[in-house]
Design a protein around this motif. Structure first.
Motif, mmCIF file in Angstrom:
data_model
loop_
_atom_site.group_PDB
_atom_site.id
_atom_site.type_symbol
_atom_site.label_atom_id
_atom_site.label_comp_id
_atom_site.label_asym_id
_atom_site.label_seq_id
_atom_site.Cartn_x
_atom_site.Cartn_y
_atom_site.Cartn_z
ATOM 1 N N ILE A 1 -77.718 -72.995 -25.612
ATOM 2 C CA ILE A 1 -78.295 -72.441 -26.455
ATOM 3 C C ILE A 1 -79.729 -72.303 -26.241
ATOM 4 O O ILE A 1 -80.887 -73.738 -27.060
ATOM 5 C CB ILE A 1 -78.018 -73.624 -27.234
ATOM 6 N N PRO A 2 -80.072 -71.557 -25.910
ATOM 7 C CA PRO A 2 -82.061 -71.516 -25.023
ATOM 8 C C PRO A 2 -82.821 -71.386 -26.623
ATOM 9 O O PRO A 2 -84.385 -71.429 -26.396
ATOM 10 C CB PRO A 2 -81.655 -70.386 -24.059
ATOM 11 N N ASP A 3 -82.451 -70.677 -27.899
ATOM 12 C CA ASP A 3 -83.304 -69.618 -28.950
ATOM 13 C C ASP A 3 -83.321 -71.209 -29.653
ATOM 14 O O ASP A 3 -83.066 -70.804 -30.948
ATOM 15 C CB ASP A 3 -82.889 -69.063 -29.100
ATOM 16 N N SER A 4 -81.942 -72.369 -29.784
ATOM 17 C CA SER A 4 -82.294 -73.277 -30.915
ATOM 18 C C SER A 4 -83.671 -73.874 -31.575
ATOM 19 O O SER A 4 -84.405 -74.271 -30.764
ATOM 20 C CB SER A 4 -81.010 -74.469 -30.463
ATOM 21 N N THR A 5 -83.123 -74.037 -32.256
ATOM 22 C CA THR A 5 -84.834 -74.058 -33.492
ATOM 23 C C THR A 5 -85.149 -75.368 -33.321
ATOM 24 O O THR A 5 -86.195 -75.827 -33.055
ATOM 25 C CB THR A 5 -84.728 -73.987 -34.878
ATOM 26 N N ILE A 6 -84.145 -76.353 -33.430
ATOM 27 C CA ILE A 6 -84.055 -77.318 -33.268
ATOM 28 C C ILE A 6 -84.594 -78.368 -31.896
ATOM 29 O O ILE A 6 -85.437 -79.408 -32.063
ATOM 30 C CB ILE A 6 -83.037 -78.328 -34.006
#
Length: 557
Positions: free
Chosen positions: A218-223
């Protein structure tokens, strides 16, 4: 290509067949709610539900699903409104009260959340919600009661781990997460939780390794990206962290409003407080660290009163909060001369440094050093500072405290070396720094350098105190020339008889050193004008003796 699209169809049957295929394809492409939910595309599901509701299409439990999707999108206000509307209906399912309680909990309306939750039926979700509310209310008895009702199922264990995390029991949280991960390798998000725990334990490199496992999928995870930036801040510097945060800025959208606040907050931290007064005050009740970082900003600006106003009513629950409250009380106590504030600071430092979870950490040892510093037990200060010295290479604040402790124990040679390593102008212009360095110079037989420090300080408000220190320390160390100069300057500022006595003793001391051949005879030329500047009757007698000796020894005055 345009021409090929304009070609007429060959034969009616073919045309009819292709039209039927198109219709079938269109029918197949109509999205289903289940598909969106299975993909966890809550925005898509919500859009479909709203479209169907606005179009008058009947969907079973549509309002419940809208509340569910809004909740999972982080729009807790919308979820609350949907669930509240449902509770007004006579056929409302009882579970909705618990769902409403969850939405109210995330909005910070804890009393209302508890009231709503208790109207619902007993369930694992209700127990978990009440468990978290007991933690928010600091009700230990209720907390333990709901704790006992937790079962060995994933949801309950995750709730328990989160409570451990919020109570700073990071290792216990890690143990639970790792156990669940062993049974469910596809629960990738748990890697983020484990990484957060390691971050809190100051294992930033380990946190990065664990986090990388999640970011691969998940390369675009905010956390996750935010945590990666925070790790870079701790491991490297603010610039490296800001670079990492740029990825998060690029992907954040309107559906992630909380991320924008988080980014704004962290950018202030990464940039060393730049824009703090514009960004942090509105975030105080949104992001828990915003208050602490604003306090740190005020401390760096030497605005101790504002820092104290922000933190005085805060009941500390984490080591960081105890430490910061201790620092503010110590700063205020030193500024206004309050022993009460210094005592409070000392107690906070001792509480953190003596705790089982912090005693072997770097902040914990710094706390014990600070505690002993306030108690003036400098041997103990050095024991703790020496144990973490290697972690603070080129740290001027650490060097400042380390040098003071060395000097307080009479180790002036080493103290002088450490003081001179400091490069920060703010510290170098501080009276505490100048006075301790002056004392080190004098004790190391370098009175001239101490006098030069005074000459640099002459235009500020502190020269009088420094003069007194130089005068008395030089006299004590037998460096009478600079003692005489200092007492002479003091006497010009204040006609206190004690300064005359000090000057008289220093001038006689110089004369004795000249007689012993340990001071240049030419110094006598400077002693006589200093003596003449005083209207005391003893002056003439002393000058007469000095002149007679000079005449007998052919010293031109």
């Amino acid at each position: 290509m345009l021409l090929s699209r304009m070609k007429p169809a060959v034969g009616g049957e073919a045309s009819t067949g292709s039209n039927e295929k198109k219709k079938k394809n269109k029918t197949k492409k109509i999205p289903r709610l289940e598909d969106y939910l299975n993909q966890r595309d809550y925005l898509g599901a919500l859009t479909l539900l709203e479209f169907q509701r606005n179009g008058g299409e009947s969907v079973e439990h549509a309002d419940l699903w809208i509340g569910f999707c809004a909740f999972h999108l982080g729009d807790h206000q919308r979820a609350m409104e949907e669930y509240k509307a449902l509770t007004l209906r006579p056929e409302c399912p009882e579970d909705v009260w618990v769902f409403l309680g969850c939405a109210l909990f995330f909005l910070g309306l804890y009393s209302e959340a508890e009231e709503a939750a208790l109207k619902g039926p007993k369930s694992q979700l209700q127990n978990r919600l009440l468990f978290h509310l007991a933690h928010k209310f600091n009700d230990e008895k209720k907390l333990m009661g709901f704790h006992q009702n937790l079962e060995d199922v994933t949801e309950d264990q995750l709730s328990l781990a989160s409570i451990h995390y919020m109570r700073s029991h990071y290792q216990e949280a890690i143990d639970i997460y790792k156990r669940i991960l062993l049974q469910n390798r596809d629960f990738l998000a748990l890697n983020v939780y484990v990484a957060l725990c390691y971050y809190k334990l100051d294992y930033y490199d380990v946190s990065q390794e664990v986090l990388a496992v999640y970011l691969q999928s998940i390369p675009d995870s905010t956390i996750a990206l935010n945590l990666k930036a925070c790790n870079h801040f701790r491991l490297y510097n603010g610039k490296a962290a800001e670079t990492e945060l740029k990825n998060l800025i690029d992907i954040s959208s309107s559906s992630f409003q909380f991320a924008k606040e988080l980014i704004q907050h962290n950018l202030v931290v990464f940039r060393g407080g730049e824009g703090a007064l514009q960004v942090l005050p509105p975030l105080i009740d949104v992001i828990s660290e915003a208050r602490l970082n604003l306090v740190i900003y005020y401390l760096r600006q030497d605005d101790i009163q504002e820092a104290y106003k922000l933190i005085k009513d805060l009941e500390p629950t984490t080591p960081q909060e105890y430490i910061l409250k201790g620092v503010v009380n110590a700063a205020l106590g030193q500024e206004i001369g309050s022993r009460d504030h210094l005592k409070i600071a000392q107690q906070f430092f001792q509480l953190v440094g003596g705790s089982a979870s912090e005693c072997d950490t770097i902040p914990g040892r710094q706390c014990m050093a600070s505690c002993f510093f306030l108690l003036k037990q400098f041997e103990d200060v050095l024991i703790y500072l020496n144990s973490v010295k290697s972690y603070f290479y080129n740290d001027d604040t650490f060097s400042f405290n380390y040098a003071q402790a060395k000097a307080a124990l009479g180790n002036y040679r080493e103290a002088e070396e450490v003081f001179l390593l400091i490069q920060t102008e703010k510290i170098k212009n501080d009276y505490v720094y100048l006075s301790w360095l002056a004392r080190c110079y004098i004790m190391n037989q370098k009175a001239r350098q101490a006098w030069e420090l005074y000459l640099r300080l002459e235009t500020s408000s502190d020269p009088f105190s420094l003069l007194q220190l130089i005068a008395n320390d030089c006299y004590k160390m037998g460096q009478f020339y600079y003692a005489a100069k200092a007492f002479d300057a003091l006497e010009r500022l204040d006609q206190n008889p004690e300064y005359w006595e000090g000057k008289r003793g220093a001038c006689v001391g110089i004369f004795q050193l000249i007689l012993a051949g340990r001071e240049s005879r030419d110094t006598l030329k400077e002693v006589l004008p200093m003596l003449r500047s005083t209207g005391n009757p003893q002056v003439e007698y002393i000058i007469r003796i000095m002149k007679k000796w000079a005449k007998d020894n052919r010293v031109a005055l």
